[in-house]
Write an enzyme that holds these catalytic residues in place. Structure first.
Site, short mmCIF file in Angstrom:
data_model
loop_
_atom_site.label_atom_id
_atom_site.label_comp_id
_atom_site.label_asym_id
_atom_site.label_seq_id
_atom_site.Cartn_x
_atom_site.Cartn_y
_atom_site.Cartn_z
N CYS B 86 -4.59 -3.83 8.23
CA CYS B 86 -5.13 -5.18 8.39
C CYS B 86 -6.37 -5.15 9.29
O CYS B 86 -7.38 -4.60 8.90
CB CYS B 86 -4.03 -6.11 8.90
SG CYS B 86 -4.40 -7.85 8.61
N HIS B 203 0.85 -5.06 5.24
CA HIS B 203 1.58 -4.62 6.44
C HIS B 203 2.87 -3.89 6.09
O HIS B 203 3.94 -4.51 6.11
CB HIS B 203 1.93 -5.85 7.29
CG HIS B 203 0.77 -6.48 7.96
ND1 HIS B 203 0.23 -6.01 9.14
CD2 HIS B 203 0.01 -7.56 7.63
CE1 HIS B 203 -0.80 -6.77 9.51
NE2 HIS B 203 -0.96 -7.71 8.60
N GLU B 205 4.48 -2.01 7.94
CA GLU B 205 5.34 -1.99 9.14
C GLU B 205 6.27 -3.20 9.16
O GLU B 205 7.30 -3.18 9.83
CB GLU B 205 4.50 -1.91 10.42
CG GLU B 205 3.80 -3.19 10.85
CD GLU B 205 2.46 -3.43 10.14
OE1 GLU B 205 2.24 -2.86 9.06
OE2 GLU B 205 1.65 -4.22 10.69
#
Lengths: 78, 229
Positions: B86, B203, B205
């Site tokens: 990002c 993302h 994560e």
């Protein structure tokens, strides 16, 4: 002593400019007819030391003020 | 192995990233403030998401000139693995470690939702645990993720197999409807030429822990981290 410099940063032709398109659309909604090719850019103004060279100002544009992949810039001294 | 997560004023995804790293390796990464000028003995450097410097000028443009960035550029040249997500991807673009540019989303909206990604070249350290052509579902959360590249850059990316992920539908079809933000050729993430660096807008994560909607990011983190352990 210092001098005034302004840098106009605009998106290169062919790079999608959704903000320009949105402004164009809004102007049409307001009833302004025949508005086309609206683009949006940035104006950066600064005072630089008198002995700053054109080459140095160009470097400022290349390294930070504009992203040369997508943006053109125009330097003007007042 | 040692992982560094770099933080800047305005970074806000560093703890999400740290949680994903800890889940995979059992070890907490070091959070490093952007004013540091050296990164000794790190096997992986992560640039996390957020809004560094309030996205002033262009997203990632200010962070790209932070003190730590000289060291990150030097580490990139040395071949140290770097992963940018990002805002971290935007920084890698702004430092010109990765090619192209990231424009405002085509619909001008901040997009926060789950998207599907098709894994393209998976013959890399990062994505070796994914199958080429397989689909993962992970979130995006950005206003400026519309990847742009000139025809020269695009043909370079193709020639060197540098596209990592493309936006697609749940079946893996790369289509205009599945293009989350208007990115050219649906590109969601790219590698550098040597495949030592990966930058992506979505993302992964936030798709690792059991309370998150999917855990599709886990194989990616395993790929990124296992080879280094």
């Amino acid at each position: 002593m210092s001098k005034k410099i302004s840098v106009k940063v605009t998106l290169k032709k062919g790079v999608l400019d959704p903000q320009g398109k949105a402004i164009e659309h809004a102007l049409g909604t307001l009833g302004f007819q025949g508005v086309e090719n609206v683009t949006q850019g940035k104006l950066i103004e600064m005072d630089v030391a008198d002995d700053t060279t054109d080459a140095q100002i160009k470097e400022m544009c290349e390294q930070l003020l504009a992203n040369p992949v997508i943006e053109d810039y125009e330097i003007k001294s007042a | 192995m040692k992982t560094a997560i770099i933080t800047f004023p305005g970074t806000n995804r560093e703890n999400d990233m740290a949680a994903a790293v800890k889940l995979t390796t059992g070890k907490s990464p070091d959070l490093i403030w952007h004013k540091e000028t050296t990164l000794e003995n790190y096997d992986l450097i992560i640039l996390p998401g957020g809004f560094s410097y309030g996205d002033y000028l262009r997203c990632g443009a200010m962070a790209a000139h932070s003190p730590i960035m000289k060291e990150i550029i030097a580490q990139a040249e040395k071949g140290t693995r770097i992963f940018g997500v990002c805002n971290g991807f935007q920084m890698l673009i702004e430092t010109r470690i990765l090619p192209g540019a990231l424009l405002k989303n085509k619909n001008l909206k901040f997009i926060c939702k789950n998207v599907h990604l098709r894994s393209e070249n998976t013959d890399t350290h990062f994505t070796k645990h994914l199958k080429e052509g397989s689909v993962i579902e992970v979130p995006v959360a950005h206003g400026d993720g519309n990847y742009f590249a000139t025809p020269d850059i695009l043909s370079d990316l193709a020639a060197n197999d540098q596209v990592a992920f493309r936006y697609c539908d749940a079946q893996g079809n790369v289509s205009e409807e599945a293009n989350a933000n208007g990115s050219i050729d649906n590109i969601a993430g790219i590698y550098n030429k040597r495949k030592t660096i990966l930058g992506m807008m979505p993302h992964p994560e936030n798709a690792t822990l059991s309370h998150q909607k999917t855990q599709d990011g886990v194989p990616l983190f395993e790929g990124i981290l296992n080879g280094l352990m």
